[in-house]
Design a protein around this motif. Structure first.
Motif, PDB file in Angstrom:
ATOM      1  N   GLU A   3       0.824  -1.211   0.000  1.00  0.00           N
ATOM      2  CA  GLU A   3       0.000   0.000   0.000  1.00  0.00           C
ATOM      3  C   GLU A   3       0.856   1.258   0.000  1.00  0.00           C
ATOM      4  N   THR A   4       2.135   1.114   0.373  1.00  0.00           N
ATOM      5  CA  THR A   4       3.042   2.259   0.377  1.00  0.00           C
ATOM      6  C   THR A   4       4.344   1.836  -0.299  1.00  0.00           C
ATOM      7  N   VAL A   5       5.142   2.835  -0.689  1.00  0.00           N
ATOM      8  CA  VAL A   5       6.444   2.556  -1.300  1.00  0.00           C
ATOM      9  C   VAL A   5       7.301   1.730  -0.339  1.00  0.00           C
ATOM     10  N   GLU A   6       7.226   2.079   0.960  1.00  0.00           N
ATOM     11  CA  GLU A   6       8.034   1.374   1.963  1.00  0.00           C
ATOM     12  C   GLU A   6       7.631  -0.095   2.052  1.00  0.00           C
ATOM     13  N   ASP A   7       6.308  -0.349   1.987  1.00  0.00           N
ATOM     14  CA  ASP A   7       5.821  -1.745   2.017  1.00  0.00           C
ATOM     15  C   ASP A   7       6.480  -2.566   0.912  1.00  0.00           C
ATOM     16  N   TYR A   8       6.472  -1.996  -0.288  1.00  0.00           N
ATOM     17  CA  TYR A   8       7.041  -2.737  -1.425  1.00  0.00           C
ATOM     18  C   TYR A   8       8.507  -3.074  -1.149  1.00  0.00           C
ATOM     19  N   GLY A   9       9.242  -2.092  -0.629  1.00  0.00           N
ATOM     20  CA  GLY A   9      10.660  -2.309  -0.351  1.00  0.00           C
ATOM     21  C   GLY A   9      10.868  -3.408   0.685  1.00  0.00           C
ATOM     22  N   ARG A  10      10.017  -3.412   1.724  1.00  0.00           N
ATOM     23  CA  ARG A  10      10.184  -4.408   2.794  1.00  0.00           C
ATOM     24  C   ARG A  10       9.889  -5.823   2.293  1.00  0.00           C
ATOM     25  N   VAL A  11       8.805  -5.955   1.535  1.00  0.00           N
ATOM     26  CA  VAL A  11       8.464  -7.292   1.018  1.00  0.00           C
ATOM     27  C   VAL A  11       9.570  -7.778   0.076  1.00  0.00           C
ATOM     28  N   ALA A  12      10.054  -6.867  -0.765  1.00  0.00           N
ATOM     29  CA  ALA A  12      11.126  -7.236  -1.705  1.00  0.00           C
ATOM     30  C   ALA A  12      12.373  -7.692  -0.949  1.00  0.00           C
ATOM     31  N   ALA A  13      12.719  -6.967   0.115  1.00  0.00           N
ATOM     32  CA  ALA A  13      13.922  -7.322   0.892  1.00  0.00           C
ATOM     33  C   ALA A  13      13.779  -8.705   1.511  1.00  0.00           C
ATOM     34  N   ARG A  14      12.601  -9.020   2.035  1.00  0.00           N
ATOM     35  CA  ARG A  14      12.374 -10.339   2.648  1.00  0.00           C
ATOM     36  C   ARG A  14      12.512 -11.442   1.607  1.00  0.00           C
TER      37      ARG A  14
ATOM     38  N   ALA B 281      12.627   1.755  -4.839  1.00  0.00           N
ATOM     39  CA  ALA B 281      12.636   1.123  -3.507  1.00  0.00           C
ATOM     40  C   ALA B 281      12.889  -0.375  -3.620  1.00  0.00           C
ATOM     41  N   VAL B 282      12.250  -1.014  -4.592  1.00  0.00           N
ATOM     42  CA  VAL B 282      12.439  -2.463  -4.759  1.00  0.00           C
ATOM     43  C   VAL B 282      13.850  -2.745  -5.263  1.00  0.00           C
ATOM     44  N   ARG B 283      14.318  -1.920  -6.181  1.00  0.00           N
ATOM     45  CA  ARG B 283      15.679  -2.100  -6.720  1.00  0.00           C
ATOM     46  C   ARG B 283      16.712  -2.078  -5.582  1.00  0.00           C
ATOM     47  N   ARG B 284      16.559  -1.103  -4.676  1.00  0.00           N
ATOM     48  CA  ARG B 284      17.498  -0.999  -3.544  1.00  0.00           C
ATOM     49  C   ARG B 284      17.437  -2.239  -2.657  1.00  0.00           C
ATOM     50  N   ALA B 285      16.221  -2.771  -2.490  1.00  0.00           N
ATOM     51  CA  ALA B 285      16.052  -3.907  -1.567  1.00  0.00           C
ATOM     52  C   ALA B 285      16.446  -5.233  -2.206  1.00  0.00           C
ATOM     53  N   ALA B 286      16.530  -5.257  -3.531  1.00  0.00           N
ATOM     54  CA  ALA B 286      16.600  -6.547  -4.229  1.00  0.00           C
ATOM     55  C   ALA B 286      18.009  -7.035  -4.495  1.00  0.00           C
ATOM     56  N   GLY B 287      19.015  -6.224  -4.178  1.00  0.00           N
ATOM     57  CA  GLY B 287      20.387  -6.647  -4.483  1.00  0.00           C
ATOM     58  C   GLY B 287      20.544  -6.870  -5.976  1.00  0.00           C
ATOM     59  N   ASP B 288      21.093  -8.047  -6.341  1.00  0.00           N
ATOM     60  CA  ASP B 288      21.349  -8.327  -7.760  1.00  0.00           C
ATOM     61  C   ASP B 288      20.161  -8.964  -8.475  1.00  0.00           C
ATOM     62  N   LEU B 289      19.058  -9.190  -7.759  1.00  0.00           N
ATOM     63  CA  LEU B 289      17.952  -9.926  -8.392  1.00  0.00           C
ATOM     64  C   LEU B 289      17.329  -9.140  -9.534  1.00  0.00           C
ATOM     65  N   PRO B 290      16.930  -9.833 -10.604  1.00  0.00           N
ATOM     66  CA  PRO B 290      16.172  -9.126 -11.637  1.00  0.00           C
ATOM     67  C   PRO B 290      14.808  -8.671 -11.115  1.00  0.00           C
ATOM     68  N   VAL B 291      14.420  -7.457 -11.485  1.00  0.00           N
ATOM     69  CA  VAL B 291      13.160  -6.866 -11.008  1.00  0.00           C
ATOM     70  C   VAL B 291      12.290  -6.515 -12.214  1.00  0.00           C
ATOM     71  N   PHE B 292      11.114  -7.135 -12.281  1.00  0.00           N
ATOM     72  CA  PHE B 292      10.175  -6.892 -13.383  1.00  0.00           C
ATOM     73  C   PHE B 292       8.983  -6.111 -12.861  1.00  0.00           C
ATOM     74  N   ILE B 293       8.688  -4.990 -13.480  1.00  0.00           N
ATOM     75  CA  ILE B 293       7.565  -4.173 -13.021  1.00  0.00           C
ATOM     76  C   ILE B 293       6.340  -4.546 -13.854  1.00  0.00           C
ATOM     77  N   LYS B 294       5.277  -4.932 -13.133  1.00  0.00           N
ATOM     78  CA  LYS B 294       4.064  -5.378 -13.821  1.00  0.00           C
ATOM     79  C   LYS B 294       3.133  -4.200 -14.046  1.00  0.00           C
ATOM     80  N   LEU B 295       2.863  -3.911 -15.303  1.00  0.00           N
ATOM     81  CA  LEU B 295       2.093  -2.720 -15.659  1.00  0.00           C
ATOM     82  C   LEU B 295       0.769  -3.076 -16.318  1.00  0.00           C
ATOM     83  N   GLY B 296      -0.164  -2.133 -16.210  1.00  0.00           N
ATOM     84  CA  GLY B 296      -1.412  -2.215 -16.953  1.00  0.00           C
ATOM     85  C   GLY B 296      -1.366  -1.183 -18.070  1.00  0.00           C
ATOM     86  N   VAL B 297      -2.498  -0.961 -18.700  1.00  0.00           N
ATOM     87  CA  VAL B 297      -2.485  -0.008 -19.810  1.00  0.00           C
ATOM     88  C   VAL B 297      -3.412   1.178 -19.575  1.00  0.00           C
ATOM     89  N   LEU B 298      -3.959   1.286 -18.355  1.00  0.00           N
ATOM     90  CA  LEU B 298      -4.865   2.404 -18.088  1.00  0.00           C
ATOM     91  C   LEU B 298      -4.220   3.420 -17.162  1.00  0.00           C
TER      92      LEU B 298
END
Ligand SMILES: Cc1cc2nc3c(=O)[nH]c(=O)nc-3n(C[C@H](O)[C@H](O)[C@H](O)COP(=O)(O)O)c2cc1C
Length: 306
Positions: A104-115, A153-170
């Motif tokens: 729900e927040t940018v910080e949430d995304y970072g924390r889940v990604a780090a875990r 935020a996810v990039r910082r938390a993810a280290g070397d892992l590939p990060v794919f951003i899932k987008l919609g079109v609206l």
């Protein structure tokens, strides 16, 4: 001879380009009695939040012409439960695992990604395009700046892992958002999430879904998804996981020709729970019949051959 199916998805080696779309395949273990999880390119998990989350009110799915609506609302047991109870079993099955991160927040995304990164997943997908949640979800992906903030935020938390951003079109032009997330450190994009939709129950004179609106998926959205993959491949050049109505090897080929490095099967799993593994075989046969010895030769081919 059997064509080469192995692909390099932004540094992630997949034994073939067929992966699962986040959601309809659950956490993968549900399908293990039917599908050899090590035989498909990767299992993309259902989106996971920091804390356990209840979903939306039922009914949460409805069949539509050439597709379906869902309003699950990101129900999930929370990141710790997924890491403890599900990841080890997926690894035992020999699956490559891409975890889908929500918040729900940018910080949430970072924390889940780090875990997830610390728990040893193979890649991360970041769901900034869910149309079925009040906060987070599409609010991030529909705006280039917000999408870039989540990506960073996810990039910082993810280290070397590939990060794919899932987008919609609206909400915002998908090319603009893809460029913004690319600049913020995305390794690739997943295209597309569901499109908002509604179905009405004539007898009750009420919306069918408890949440009123839902996300449309399945063959009905395939041309929209191909349009997004085509444009992002041409105008951004990021690696793409393509999805939206892929039900057959020929559908998968349309996405690969349009520029997808990997293809994800979502709604198709509800029609045939073995569709992913069967598609690996049918894709192999289709390439052999076309005289293609390596799937990498045809990624984006429709752009070159005009
Ligand atoms: C029942 C259902 C649940 C979904 N849950 C998620 C989810 O948790 N996270 C996500 O990023 N996308 C979710 N999606 C979207 C799919 O991953 C996919 O982007 C979309 O359905 C288009 O692919 P398809 O036509 O093959 O289903 C869900 C789709 C369905 C049908």
């Amino acid at each position: 001879m059997r064509p080469v199916l192995e692909v390099d998805l932004a540094g992630l080696r997949l034994k073939n380009p067929v992966v699962t779309a986040s959601g309809p395949f659950g956490f993968g273990v549900e399908y293990a009695p039917l599908v050899d999880l090590g035989a498909i390119g990767a299992v993309v998990l259902k989106s996971v939040t920091l804390q356990p989350k209840d979903g939306n009110l039922p009914p949460r799915i409805a069949e539509t012409p050439a597709g379906m609506l869902n309003s699950i609302g990101l129900e999930n047991p929370g990141v710790e439960a997924v890491i403890q109870d599900i990841l080890p079993e997926l690894k035992e099955h020999g699956a490559k695992v891409i975890a889908s991160v929500a918040g729900e927040t940018v910080e949430d995304y970072g924390r889940v990604a780090a875990r997830f990164a610390a728990a040893g997943v193979d890649g991360l997908e970041v769901n900034v395009s869910c149309p079925n949640v009040g906060r987070g979800g599409m609010a991030f992906g529909a705006d280039p700046e917000n999408a870039a903030a989540v990506t960073a935020a996810v990039r910082r938390a993810a280290g070397d892992l590939p990060v794919f951003i899932k987008l919609g079109v609206l909400g915002a032009d998908v090319v603009k958002v893809a460029k913004a997330v690319s600049a913020a450190g995305a390794s690739g994009v997943s295209l597309i999430n569901t499109l908002p939709g509604l179905a009405v129950d004539l007898r009750r004179r009420q919306p069918v879904l408890g949440n009123v609106t839902g996300g449309l998926s399945g063959p009905a959205i395939k041309p929209v998804a191909l349009w997004a993959v085509w444009r992002v491949y041409e105008e951004v050049g990021l690696p793409v996981i393509g999805m939206g109505g892929i039900m057959s090897a020929n559908d998968a080929l349309e996405f690969i020709f349009s520029g997808a490095t990997a293809v994800a099967v979502g709604t198709g799993n509800f029609v045939n729970p073995r569709l992913t593994v069967e598609m690996v075989e049918s894709l192999s046969r289709a390439l052999a019949a076309e005289g293609v010895s390596d799937v990498n030769e045809i990624i984006g081919a429709a752009h070159r051959e005009r």
